[in-house]
Design an enzyme around this catalytic site. Structure first.
Site, PDB file in Angstrom:
ATOM      1  N   TYR A  55      11.525  -9.874  -7.439  1.00 65.61           N
ATOM      2  CA  TYR A  55      10.250  -8.666  -7.891  1.00 65.61           C
ATOM      3  C   TYR A  55      10.930  -7.824  -8.733  1.00 65.61           C
ATOM      4  O   TYR A  55      11.683  -6.982  -8.497  1.00 65.61           O
ATOM      5  CB  TYR A  55       9.971  -8.099  -6.403  1.00 65.61           C
ATOM      6  CG  TYR A  55       9.357  -8.974  -5.511  1.00 65.61           C
ATOM      7  CD1 TYR A  55       8.944 -10.172  -5.566  1.00 65.61           C
ATOM      8  CD2 TYR A  55       9.443  -8.511  -3.974  1.00 65.61           C
ATOM      9  CE1 TYR A  55       8.451 -11.010  -4.701  1.00 65.61           C
ATOM     10  CE2 TYR A  55       9.083  -9.430  -2.856  1.00 65.61           C
ATOM     11  CZ  TYR A  55       8.441 -10.526  -3.314  1.00 65.61           C
ATOM     12  OH  TYR A  55       8.126 -11.557  -2.364  1.00 65.61           O
ATOM     13  N   SER A 204       0.471 -11.959   3.264  1.00 70.77           N
ATOM     14  CA  SER A 204      -0.626 -11.894   2.864  1.00 70.77           C
ATOM     15  C   SER A 204      -1.679 -12.030   4.349  1.00 70.77           C
ATOM     16  O   SER A 204      -2.748 -12.889   4.144  1.00 70.77           O
ATOM     17  CB  SER A 204      -1.383 -13.231   1.999  1.00 70.77           C
ATOM     18  OG  SER A 204      -0.508 -12.952   0.520  1.00 70.77           O
ATOM     19  N   PRO A 205      -1.546 -11.511   5.119  1.00 73.18           N
ATOM     20  CA  PRO A 205      -2.178 -11.424   6.510  1.00 73.18           C
ATOM     21  C   PRO A 205      -3.964 -10.714   6.434  1.00 73.18           C
ATOM     22  O   PRO A 205      -4.547 -11.193   7.133  1.00 73.18           O
ATOM     23  CB  PRO A 205      -1.440 -10.237   7.350  1.00 73.18           C
ATOM     24  CG  PRO A 205      -0.693  -9.466   6.496  1.00 73.18           C
ATOM     25  CD  PRO A 205      -0.270 -10.010   5.124  1.00 73.18           C
ATOM     26  N   LEU A 206      -3.865 -10.190   5.093  1.00 72.79           N
ATOM     27  CA  LEU A 206      -5.007  -9.728   4.905  1.00 72.79           C
ATOM     28  C   LEU A 206      -5.900 -10.362   3.686  1.00 72.79           C
ATOM     29  O   LEU A 206      -6.849  -9.759   2.887  1.00 72.79           O
ATOM     30  CB  LEU A 206      -5.381  -8.298   4.442  1.00 72.79           C
ATOM     31  CG  LEU A 206      -4.512  -7.267   5.415  1.00 72.79           C
ATOM     32  CD1 LEU A 206      -4.535  -5.764   5.248  1.00 72.79           C
ATOM     33  CD2 LEU A 206      -5.327  -7.469   6.990  1.00 72.79           C
ATOM     34  N   GLY A 207      -5.418 -11.770   3.647  1.00 73.32           N
ATOM     35  CA  GLY A 207      -6.091 -12.370   2.358  1.00 73.32           C
ATOM     36  C   GLY A 207      -6.020 -11.702   1.161  1.00 73.32           C
ATOM     37  O   GLY A 207      -6.970 -11.938   0.577  1.00 73.32           O
ATOM     38  N   GLY A 209      -6.465  -8.890   0.321  1.00 73.47           N
ATOM     39  CA  GLY A 209      -7.401  -7.777   0.512  1.00 73.47           C
ATOM     40  C   GLY A 209      -8.816  -8.256   0.626  1.00 73.47           C
ATOM     41  O   GLY A 209      -9.750  -7.456   0.971  1.00 73.47           O
TER      42      GLY A 209
END
Length: 327
Positions: A55, A204-207, A209
């Site tokens: 990163y 990415s548990p919230l896709g 966004g």
């Protein structure tokens, strides 16, 4: 904050904060704000933070190290190795590199940038098909014996690689994409890690966004936004996938919860050894997300989601990126 236990006795806060999105490329124009957010997260009881040498490269670890230096004894820091980073210049040369000598050079840089004497959880960022998994796990095992690492993790690995690594050096956690709209790990990976006693840290548990309900068919993405090139974010796919957001919004109304909170609560309800990893740049979003810990989905909710049998349209990544996963 509620605690959960991953594999090998690794106890952490039930939610984790990822720093991947803090800053663009090798620049961190919002560095001071991000340091404040990370320290505020600690004040809220979060003790599990995630970064990686790639990163930036490097600038993200430096920022996380500065943010957590005053509270090092209160937190667990995860970072990752495995991309082909020139250890002299920080150039990302493309491809992967988990050769033992590269791992040993990479960890010295990460320790210095993070301002710590050991890494709590050290993930292989992607499986390197050119290096036997036994050599990778063996090298991390040596680092654990030397006191430079506490726990070994893997990211986006397939079931067979996980088994091979775990036989040499027990794996504490797997970090892979898993959410209401990314269910592929349920077929083979989740049964494998459950059998082996390995925890799951879904990213990415919230896709990215989408599951927050703040993205719809009218949303536009500029070329610097990774979502611009993801098939799942095409206009056609967003129209088709909206029915999932509509469903979780409906369930959220029952619990006085936002779609994001429902999406996180759904993950928390799957297994007691799942610790969702989210990223945010805003304090209000952070506070909203940790509010998911106060949302308990009951059997009726979970059955409603399952019985809806919504088929998600579009791949989660372009083909070139998908080929790096599940090895």
């Amino acid at each position: 904050m509620i605690k959960r236990t991953l594999g090998q006795g690794l106890e952490v806060s039930a939610l984790s904060l990822g720093a991947m999105g803090y800053g663009k490329a090798r620049e961190l124009p919002d560095r001071a704000d991000m340091i404040d957010l990370i320290r505020t997260a600690v004040e809220h009881g979060m003790d599990f933070f995630d970064t990686a040498e790639v990163y930036g490269p490097w600038t993200n670890e430096e920022m996380v190290g500065e943010a957590l230096a005053p509270v090092r004894d209160k937190v667990k820091i995860a970072t990752k190795f495995g991309w082909d980073i020139d250890q002299e210049t920080g150039e990302h040369r493309g491809g992967v590199n988990s050769k033992p000598a590269q791992i040993r050079r990479a960890i010295e840089g990460s320790l210095k940038r993070l301002r710590i004497d050991h890494i709590d959880l050290y993930y292989q960022h992607r499986v390197d098909p050119g290096v036997p998994m036994e050599d990778v796990a063996g090298t991390v095992g040596e680092l654990i014996a030397e006191g430079k690492v506490r726990w070994f993790g893997m990211s986006e690995a397939g079931a067979q690689s996980i088994r091979r690594a775990h036989a040499v050096q027990p794996v504490a956690a797997l970090q892979s994409e898993y959410s209401l709209w990314t269910r592929e790990p349920e077929a083979e990976v989740i049964p494998t890690i459950e059998e082996l006693g390995i925890g799951l840290v879904p990213f990415s548990p919230l896709g990215k966004g989408f599951l927050t309900g703040k993205i719809d068919v009218n949303t536009t993405f500029d070329n610097s936004d990774i979502r611009a090139g993801i098939p799942r974010f095409s206009e056609e796919a967003r129209i088709a996938n909206q029915k999932l957001v509509d469903l979780i919004r409906q369930i959220g109304e029952k619990h006085r919860a936002t779609p994001a909170q429902v999406a996180l609560a759904w993950l928390l309800a799957q297994k007691p050894w799942i610790v969702p990893l989210f990223g945010t740049r805003k304090l209000e979003r952070f506070e909203e997300n940790i509010g998911a810990l106060n949302v308990t989905l009951d059997k009726v909710d979970l059955d409603e989601i399952a019985q809806a049998n919504i088929i998600i349209q579009g791949a989660r990544y372009p083909d070139a990126m998908l080929r790096r996963s599940g090895l």
